[in-house]
Design a protein around this motif. Structure first.
Motif, short mmCIF file in Angstrom:
data_model
loop_
_atom_site.label_atom_id
_atom_site.label_comp_id
_atom_site.label_asym_id
_atom_site.label_seq_id
_atom_site.Cartn_x
_atom_site.Cartn_y
_atom_site.Cartn_z
N ILE A 174 -0.09 -8.65 -3.32
CA ILE A 174 -1.42 -8.29 -2.85
C ILE A 174 -1.44 -6.79 -2.61
O ILE A 174 -0.70 -6.28 -1.76
CB ILE A 174 -1.77 -9.01 -1.52
N THR A 175 -2.25 -6.08 -3.38
CA THR A 175 -2.40 -4.64 -3.13
C THR A 175 -3.60 -4.45 -2.21
O THR A 175 -4.56 -5.23 -2.25
CB THR A 175 -2.56 -3.86 -4.45
N MET A 176 -3.52 -3.43 -1.37
CA MET A 176 -4.52 -3.24 -0.33
C MET A 176 -5.76 -2.49 -0.80
O MET A 176 -6.76 -2.44 -0.10
CB MET A 176 -3.88 -2.49 0.86
N LEU A 189 -9.25 -2.70 0.38
CA LEU A 189 -9.53 -2.34 1.78
C LEU A 189 -9.48 -0.84 2.00
O LEU A 189 -8.56 -0.17 1.52
CB LEU A 189 -8.50 -3.00 2.70
N ASP A 190 -10.45 -0.31 2.74
CA ASP A 190 -10.39 1.10 3.12
C ASP A 190 -9.29 1.31 4.15
O ASP A 190 -9.07 0.45 5.01
CB ASP A 190 -11.73 1.55 3.73
N ASP A 191 -8.62 2.44 4.07
CA ASP A 191 -7.57 2.78 5.03
C ASP A 191 -8.23 3.25 6.33
O ASP A 191 -8.97 4.23 6.32
CB ASP A 191 -6.69 3.89 4.45
N PRO A 192 -8.00 2.55 7.45
CA PRO A 192 -8.63 2.95 8.71
C PRO A 192 -7.90 4.07 9.46
O PRO A 192 -8.34 4.49 10.52
CB PRO A 192 -8.61 1.65 9.53
N THR A 193 -6.80 4.57 8.91
CA THR A 193 -6.03 5.62 9.58
C THR A 193 -6.94 6.79 9.98
O THR A 193 -7.78 7.23 9.20
CB THR A 193 -4.90 6.13 8.66
N ASP A 194 -6.77 7.24 11.21
CA ASP A 194 -7.55 8.34 11.80
C ASP A 194 -9.02 7.99 12.04
O ASP A 194 -9.84 8.87 12.29
CB ASP A 194 -7.45 9.62 10.96
N CYS A 246 0.86 -1.19 0.00
CA CYS A 246 0.00 0.00 0.00
C CYS A 246 0.89 1.23 0.00
O CYS A 246 2.11 1.13 0.10
CB CYS A 246 -1.03 0.00 1.13
N VAL A 247 0.30 2.39 -0.11
CA VAL A 247 1.08 3.59 -0.39
C VAL A 247 2.18 3.82 0.64
O VAL A 247 3.36 3.88 0.30
CB VAL A 247 0.17 4.84 -0.48
N HIS A 248 1.82 3.95 1.91
CA HIS A 248 2.80 4.35 2.93
C HIS A 248 3.41 3.19 3.71
O HIS A 248 4.28 3.41 4.53
CB HIS A 248 2.18 5.34 3.91
N ASN A 249 2.94 1.97 3.48
CA ASN A 249 3.45 0.81 4.21
C ASN A 249 3.48 1.08 5.71
O ASN A 249 4.45 0.86 6.38
CB ASN A 249 4.85 0.41 3.70
N SER A 250 2.35 1.59 6.23
CA SER A 250 2.32 1.91 7.65
C SER A 250 1.12 1.33 8.38
O SER A 250 1.09 1.34 9.60
CB SER A 250 2.34 3.43 7.86
N CYS A 251 0.14 0.78 7.65
CA CYS A 251 -1.05 0.31 8.34
C CYS A 251 -1.53 -1.03 7.78
O CYS A 251 -1.13 -2.08 8.26
CB CYS A 251 -2.15 1.38 8.25
N ARG A 252 -2.37 -1.02 6.74
CA ARG A 252 -2.95 -2.26 6.23
C ARG A 252 -1.91 -3.29 5.81
O ARG A 252 -2.02 -4.46 6.14
CB ARG A 252 -3.89 -1.97 5.05
N SER A 253 -0.91 -2.85 5.06
CA SER A 253 0.10 -3.80 4.58
C SER A 253 0.94 -4.35 5.72
O SER A 253 1.35 -5.51 5.70
CB SER A 253 0.99 -3.15 3.52
N GLN A 254 1.15 -3.53 6.76
CA GLN A 254 1.90 -4.01 7.94
C GLN A 254 1.08 -5.04 8.71
O GLN A 254 1.61 -6.05 9.18
CB GLN A 254 2.26 -2.83 8.85
N PHE A 293 -10.95 0.11 12.57
CA PHE A 293 -9.67 -0.61 12.51
C PHE A 293 -9.90 -2.11 12.64
O PHE A 293 -9.34 -2.89 11.88
CB PHE A 293 -8.74 -0.15 13.64
N ASN A 294 -10.72 -2.49 13.61
CA ASN A 294 -10.95 -3.92 13.85
C ASN A 294 -11.64 -4.59 12.67
O ASN A 294 -11.37 -5.75 12.37
CB ASN A 294 -11.73 -4.13 15.16
N LYS A 295 -12.54 -3.87 11.99
CA LYS A 295 -13.18 -4.42 10.79
C LYS A 295 -12.12 -4.73 9.73
O LYS A 295 -12.16 -5.78 9.08
CB LYS A 295 -14.19 -3.42 10.21
N VAL A 296 -11.19 -3.80 9.53
CA VAL A 296 -10.14 -4.00 8.54
C VAL A 296 -9.23 -5.16 8.97
O VAL A 296 -8.88 -6.02 8.15
CB VAL A 296 -9.34 -2.69 8.32
N ILE A 297 -8.87 -5.21 10.25
CA ILE A 297 -8.03 -6.31 10.75
C ILE A 297 -8.74 -7.65 10.54
O ILE A 297 -8.13 -8.62 10.09
CB ILE A 297 -7.65 -6.09 12.23
N ASP A 298 -10.05 -7.70 10.85
CA ASP A 298 -10.81 -8.95 10.66
C ASP A 298 -10.81 -9.37 9.19
O ASP A 298 -10.66 -10.56 8.88
CB ASP A 298 -12.27 -8.76 11.11
#
Length: 135
Positions: A81-83, A102-107, A11-19, A113-118
């Motif tokens: 796999i792209t996010m 996947l939607d970015d849950p940042t902020d 993903c763009v910033h490699n800080s949330c979903r991809s991590q 966040f938990n929906k995205v993690i699930d």
């Protein structure tokens, strides 16, 4: 023993979903594929809400073993796999690719966040199950 396919979560910033995907891939699918993540840009640290929730839910400390990195730092990859970043990803040579949309849950709140993690959890399990047919 033949090597496991290498899967990269992008993903763009490699800080949330991809991590999150890299961490869950390492925990849930280590016998199916090797997990990596990267982005087209980096952030100084992994999203702190993602770090906190992954510690709470899975006792995974992403900051202990992962950091935000660029696509150029990846080894040769078999599965990309792209996010679902709604941006054009650079072409990464691979044998199989899919977009998880996947939607970015940042902020956003913990519930989002938990929906995205699930969702990532379910998709990692599904990817591991079909991995042997992909490569």
């Amino acid at each position: 023993m033949e090597h496991l396919p290498k899967a990269a979560f992008i993903c763009v910033h490699n800080s949330c979903r991809s991590q999150i995907a890299e961490a869950l891939g390492k925990q849930l699918a280590a016998d199916a594929f090797e997990s990596y993540s990267a982005g087209t840009e980096t952030k100084p640290q992994i999203n702190q809400d993602a770090v906190r929730l992954m510690k709470e839910r899975y006792q995974i400390d992403m900051e202990a073993t992962q950091y935000s990195k660029l696509i150029e730092e990846l080894p040769p990859i078999d599965i990309v796999i792209t996010m679902g970043c709604n941006v054009e990803c650079p072409a990464i040579p691979c044998k199989y690719q899919e977009d998880w949309g996947l939607d970015d849950p940042t902020d956003k709140n913990d519930e989002e966040f938990n929906k995205v993690i699930d969702t990532i959890y379910e998709k990692i399990v599904a990817l591991a199950a079909k991995c042997s047919q992909l490569i």
